[in-house]
Scaffold this active site. Structure first.
Site, PDB file in Angstrom:
ATOM      1  NE  ARG A 189      56.970 -80.753  34.691  1.00  0.00           N
ATOM      2  CZ  ARG A 189      56.140 -80.132  35.530  1.00  0.00           C
ATOM      3  NH1 ARG A 189      56.622 -79.225  36.340  1.00  0.00           N
ATOM      4  NH2 ARG A 189      54.853 -80.411  35.545  1.00  0.00           N
ATOM      5  CD  GLN A 190      57.697 -88.950  35.984  1.00  0.00           C
ATOM      6  OE1 GLN A 190      58.061 -90.119  36.118  1.00  0.00           O
ATOM      7  NE2 GLN A 190      56.490 -88.535  36.302  1.00  0.00           N
TER       8      GLN A 190
ATOM      9  CE  LYS B 255      66.076 -72.834  40.764  1.00  0.00           C
ATOM     10  NZ  LYS B 255      64.761 -73.392  40.490  1.00  0.00           N
TER      11      LYS B 255
ATOM     12  NE  ARG C 111      69.104 -76.582  48.408  1.00  0.00           N
ATOM     13  CZ  ARG C 111      67.899 -76.077  48.662  1.00  0.00           C
ATOM     14  NH1 ARG C 111      67.700 -75.394  49.774  1.00  0.00           N
ATOM     15  NH2 ARG C 111      66.899 -76.254  47.830  1.00  0.00           N
TER      16      ARG C 111
ATOM     17  CB  SER D 238      54.550 -74.798  42.167  1.00  0.00           C
ATOM     18  OG  SER D 238      55.881 -74.356  41.962  1.00  0.00           O
TER      19      SER D 238
ATOM     20  N   GLY E 259      56.646 -71.335  41.510  1.00  0.00           N
ATOM     21  CA  GLY E 259      57.786 -71.021  42.384  1.00  0.00           C
ATOM     22  C   GLY E 259      58.983 -70.473  41.620  1.00  0.00           C
ATOM     23  CB  THR E 260      60.708 -71.680  38.542  1.00  0.00           C
ATOM     24  OG1 THR E 260      60.785 -73.028  38.990  1.00  0.00           O
ATOM     25  CG2 THR E 260      61.923 -71.326  37.712  1.00  0.00           C
TER      26      THR E 260
END
Ligand code: R5P
Length: 310
Positions: free
Chosen positions: A93-94, A190, A192, A221, A223-224
């Site tokens: 992911r980096q 998603k 904001r 986590s 979360g997604t």
């Protein structure tokens, strides 16, 4: 051909060897008192085509270091060719500079593996396909989608299934599954709207009355996934199941999944499941051993690997 394994995922390595009808190569990977890693290859590998199975999963740095030291030991033992088989490639992911003065650690890890002496890399569902190009040695990126599609066909009535990407970035992956299943595709967007306000989940596509299958490469986590599941149910979905290749499941993720409204989370064994994962009522693990085993077999026989996905 010989197959060796580090400590990250011996169960998968043994299953791969079972598929290949080979014994797992004898090697010890242990720690000195100060936690330095020490590797000893306990059989002759001179002139052999060697495959080292090691996921760079938690504890990521230890498992990465084990892989590098195993490659070094085998290279110095005069193996003909070394393939690093990395079912889960950590640090993926980096893959770009996320901000000023930040690293591209996926590239650094690719350099380390190459520099240690690997001749090839075999991996599965890289977070971003272009990471293949971070290696200056041949790199095969396998796809879990045929295994996932087979499992869906065994468990679902396809007429009522809607494949869903949990974010805009995962659309290509979700589309590949939808195409294989000949199903429709929806997307959770998603957003904001204003700084400081919480994210709004918009569902693109009509999921009313559908059995939704969320597809992603990683659940970390949770979360997604859990947020997307809530949004889909609010939009009228009948049920939500998730199919995710790599079950990173760090921190309180297992608890989050078990207390969520997800009917089931299906992951693969690229990361060895913890006891918490094994005993979770709504998490099921399916194996990648035959896919990886067949890719190893074809690599060794100099046959096509891409035709596995035709
Ligand atoms: C992100 O781009 C990945 O594809 C996954 O969606 C993400 O890593 C999942 O992380 P988490 O489970 O922590 O939300």
């Amino acid at each position: 051909m010989k197959v060796f394994a580090g400590n990250s995922n011996r169960l998968l390595a043994e299953a791969i060897c079972n598929y290949l009808n080979l014994p797992l190569g004898k090697a010890t990977v242990r720690r000195f008192a100060d936690q330095e890693i020490f590797v000893e290859i306990q059989e002759n590998v001179r002139g052999e085509d060697v495959f080292i199975v090691q996921s760079t999963s938690f504890p990521t740095n230890d498992h990465l270091m084990e892989l590098l030291i195993m490659i070094d030991a085998i290279r110095r033992s005069s193996a003909r060719r070394i393939t690093a088989v990395i079912p889960y490639f950590g640090y993926a992911r980096q893959d770009r500079k996320a901000g000023p003065r930040t690293p591209i650690s996926a590239k650094l890890v690719a350099n380390l593996i190459t520099e240690a002496g690997a001749d090839r890399v075999l991996t599965l569902d890289l977070h971003a396909g272009q990471i293949q190009g971070f290696f200056d040695i041949p790199t095969d990126n396998l796809y879990a989608v045929p295994i996932l599609a087979r499992d869906v066909k065994e468990h679902y009535n396809l007429e009522n299934v809607m494949v869903v990407s949990p974010d805009v970035g995962g659309v290509v992956r979700a589309r590949a599954l939808a195409k294989r299943l000949d199903c429709q595709l929806a997307i959770v967007d998603k957003r904001r709207e204003r700084a400081g306000e919480s994210e709004v989940m918009n569902v693109i596509g009509d999921v009313t009355g559908k059995d939704c299958l969320l597809i992603d490469d990683i659940v970390d986590s949770g979360g997604t996934l859990c947020n997307a599941a809530e949004a889909l149910l609010k939009n009228g979905a009948t049920s939500v199941t998730a199919y995710i290749t790599h079950g990173v499941l760090s921190g309180g993720a297992v608890a989050r999944v078990t207390s969520s409204k997800l009917k089931e989370l299906v992951i693969t064994d690229t990361i060895q499941p913890t006891t918490a994962v094994q005993s979770a009522h709504n998490i099921r693990v399916i194996s990648t051993s035959s896919l990886i085993g067949e890719a190893i077999n074809r690599t060794s026989q100099e046959e096509s690997v891409s035709s596995l996905f035709d």
